[in-house]
Scaffold this motif. Structure first.
Motif, PDB file in Angstrom:
ATOM      1  N   ALA A   4       0.830  -1.201   0.000  1.00 51.86           N
ATOM      2  CA  ALA A   4       0.000   0.000   0.000  1.00 51.86           C
ATOM      3  C   ALA A   4       0.864   1.250   0.000  1.00 51.86           C
ATOM      4  O   ALA A   4       1.706   1.427   0.856  1.00 51.86           O
ATOM      5  CB  ALA A   4      -0.901   0.005   1.215  1.00 51.86           C
ATOM      6  N   HIS A   5       0.641   2.093  -1.023  1.00 45.39           N
ATOM      7  CA  HIS A   5       1.348   3.371  -1.088  1.00 45.39           C
ATOM      8  C   HIS A   5       0.394   4.481  -1.475  1.00 45.39           C
ATOM      9  O   HIS A   5       0.827   5.572  -1.785  1.00 45.39           O
ATOM     10  CB  HIS A   5       2.506   3.308  -2.096  1.00 45.39           C
ATOM     11  CG  HIS A   5       3.587   2.384  -1.680  1.00 45.39           C
ATOM     12  ND1 HIS A   5       4.401   2.615  -0.594  1.00 45.39           N
ATOM     13  CD2 HIS A   5       3.973   1.201  -2.186  1.00 45.39           C
ATOM     14  CE1 HIS A   5       5.260   1.628  -0.468  1.00 45.39           C
ATOM     15  NE2 HIS A   5       5.009   0.752  -1.410  1.00 45.39           N
ATOM     16  N   ARG A   6      -0.871   4.214  -1.463  1.00 42.42           N
ATOM     17  CA  ARG A   6      -1.839   5.239  -1.825  1.00 42.42           C
ATOM     18  C   ARG A   6      -2.322   5.948  -0.571  1.00 42.42           C
ATOM     19  O   ARG A   6      -2.369   5.377   0.514  1.00 42.42           O
ATOM     20  CB  ARG A   6      -3.002   4.630  -2.583  1.00 42.42           C
ATOM     21  CG  ARG A   6      -3.915   3.754  -1.726  1.00 42.42           C
ATOM     22  CD  ARG A   6      -5.122   3.299  -2.548  1.00 42.42           C
ATOM     23  NE  ARG A   6      -5.956   2.382  -1.818  1.00 42.42           N
ATOM     24  CZ  ARG A   6      -6.957   2.744  -1.010  1.00 42.42           C
ATOM     25  NH1 ARG A   6      -7.235   4.004  -0.810  1.00 42.42           N
ATOM     26  NH2 ARG A   6      -7.676   1.834  -0.386  1.00 42.42           N
ATOM     27  N   PRO A   7      -2.669   7.207  -0.713  1.00 40.92           N
ATOM     28  CA  PRO A   7      -3.198   7.924   0.453  1.00 40.92           C
ATOM     29  C   PRO A   7      -4.588   7.388   0.804  1.00 40.92           C
ATOM     30  O   PRO A   7      -5.362   7.020  -0.080  1.00 40.92           O
ATOM     31  CB  PRO A   7      -3.254   9.378  -0.013  1.00 40.92           C
ATOM     32  CG  PRO A   7      -3.218   9.330  -1.494  1.00 40.92           C
ATOM     33  CD  PRO A   7      -2.554   8.035  -1.886  1.00 40.92           C
ATOM     34  N   VAL A  45     -13.825  -2.090   1.436  1.00 40.25           N
ATOM     35  CA  VAL A  45     -13.092  -3.086   2.239  1.00 40.25           C
ATOM     36  C   VAL A  45     -12.278  -3.988   1.321  1.00 40.25           C
ATOM     37  O   VAL A  45     -11.101  -4.263   1.581  1.00 40.25           O
ATOM     38  CB  VAL A  45     -14.047  -3.906   3.126  1.00 40.25           C
ATOM     39  CG1 VAL A  45     -13.336  -5.098   3.765  1.00 40.25           C
ATOM     40  CG2 VAL A  45     -14.678  -3.029   4.208  1.00 40.25           C
ATOM     41  N   LYS A  46     -12.882  -4.436   0.224  1.00 35.91           N
ATOM     42  CA  LYS A  46     -12.164  -5.307  -0.718  1.00 35.91           C
ATOM     43  C   LYS A  46     -10.962  -4.581  -1.326  1.00 35.91           C
ATOM     44  O   LYS A  46      -9.910  -5.181  -1.528  1.00 35.91           O
ATOM     45  CB  LYS A  46     -13.112  -5.814  -1.810  1.00 35.91           C
ATOM     46  CG  LYS A  46     -14.050  -6.886  -1.297  1.00 35.91           C
ATOM     47  CD  LYS A  46     -14.922  -7.434  -2.400  1.00 35.91           C
ATOM     48  CE  LYS A  46     -15.808  -8.542  -1.847  1.00 35.91           C
ATOM     49  NZ  LYS A  46     -16.592  -9.191  -2.878  1.00 35.91           N
ATOM     50  N   THR A  50      -7.156  -5.756  -1.235  1.00 36.66           N
ATOM     51  CA  THR A  50      -6.381  -5.911  -2.467  1.00 36.66           C
ATOM     52  C   THR A  50      -5.113  -5.071  -2.431  1.00 36.66           C
ATOM     53  O   THR A  50      -4.057  -5.511  -2.883  1.00 36.66           O
ATOM     54  CB  THR A  50      -7.238  -5.518  -3.694  1.00 36.66           C
ATOM     55  OG1 THR A  50      -8.376  -6.369  -3.736  1.00 36.66           O
ATOM     56  CG2 THR A  50      -6.453  -5.662  -4.982  1.00 36.66           C
ATOM     57  N   ASP A  51      -5.211  -3.878  -1.858  1.00 37.16           N
ATOM     58  CA  ASP A  51      -4.057  -2.977  -1.771  1.00 37.16           C
ATOM     59  C   ASP A  51      -3.075  -3.373  -0.675  1.00 37.16           C
ATOM     60  O   ASP A  51      -2.042  -2.732  -0.511  1.00 37.16           O
ATOM     61  CB  ASP A  51      -4.524  -1.534  -1.542  1.00 37.16           C
ATOM     62  CG  ASP A  51      -5.211  -0.944  -2.761  1.00 37.16           C
ATOM     63  OD1 ASP A  51      -5.136  -1.546  -3.855  1.00 37.16           O
ATOM     64  OD2 ASP A  51      -5.823   0.135  -2.628  1.00 37.16           O
ATOM     65  N   GLY A  52      -3.411  -4.426   0.094  1.00 39.82           N
ATOM     66  CA  GLY A  52      -2.502  -4.899   1.136  1.00 39.82           C
ATOM     67  C   GLY A  52      -2.555  -4.094   2.420  1.00 39.82           C
ATOM     68  O   GLY A  52      -1.694  -4.240   3.286  1.00 39.82           O
TER      69      GLY A  52
END
Length: 157
Positions: A4-7, A45-46, A50-52
């Motif tokens: 995960a690297h998204r805000p 939530v999914k 998925t984004d970890g």
């Protein structure tokens, strides 16, 4: 899973906060708390999974009710710090039924083991048989756990 690297927006944070407090909350109740439709909430939530960002859920067990009347933290120092030795120790120690968790640490101690045992004789036998009997072990220290609580609040960063 992706790293995960998204805000995260406020809705993501609120979802995580509710799930952190109660991972068993139904999607319907979660959506109601957040003020969104169940289908949109489930999609969020999914995406967090998925984004970890969500890596699963956990179960809290009363080890005392199962016969684990003593919990302890066992700090371990290795004499050899090769990747193979570190990985092998961690892999082997996780197979022991007394081990709840293993922390690979920086600093003086290499590992901190969270264990549960039936009594002090069991703790002594575990330390002797599963830890100090190993050639790569340099030092072991055991501390009893009097109480154990987990925060129900999501940390803020």
């Amino acid at each position: 899973m992706k790293q995960a690297h998204r805000p995260l927006d406020n809705i993501d944070i609120e979802i995580l906060s509710h799930l952190f407090r109660d991972a068993r909350i139904s999607n319907k109740d979660l959506a109601e708390h957040i003020g969104m439709s169940p289908s949109s909430c489930l999609e969020r939530v999914k995406r967090l999974q998925t984004d970890g960002i969500i890596e699963g859920s956990s179960l809290s067990i009363n080890f005392n009710a199962l016969g684990g009347h003593i919990q302890a933290m066992v700090s371990v120092r290795l004499s050899d710090h090769s990747r193979h030795t570190v990985d092998q120790f961690q892999q082997d120690i996780l197979q022991q039924p007394e081990v709840i968790g293993v922390f690979h640490m920086g600093g003086v101690d290499d590992f901190l083991l969270h264990v549960t045992v039936s009594d002090t004789a069991h703790l002594r036998d575990f330390v002797f048989n599963a830890i100090t009997a190993r050639a790569e072990i340099n030092h072991v220290e055991t501390a009893l756990v009097y109480d154990y609580k987990i925060s129900k609040r999501l940390p803020s960063f």
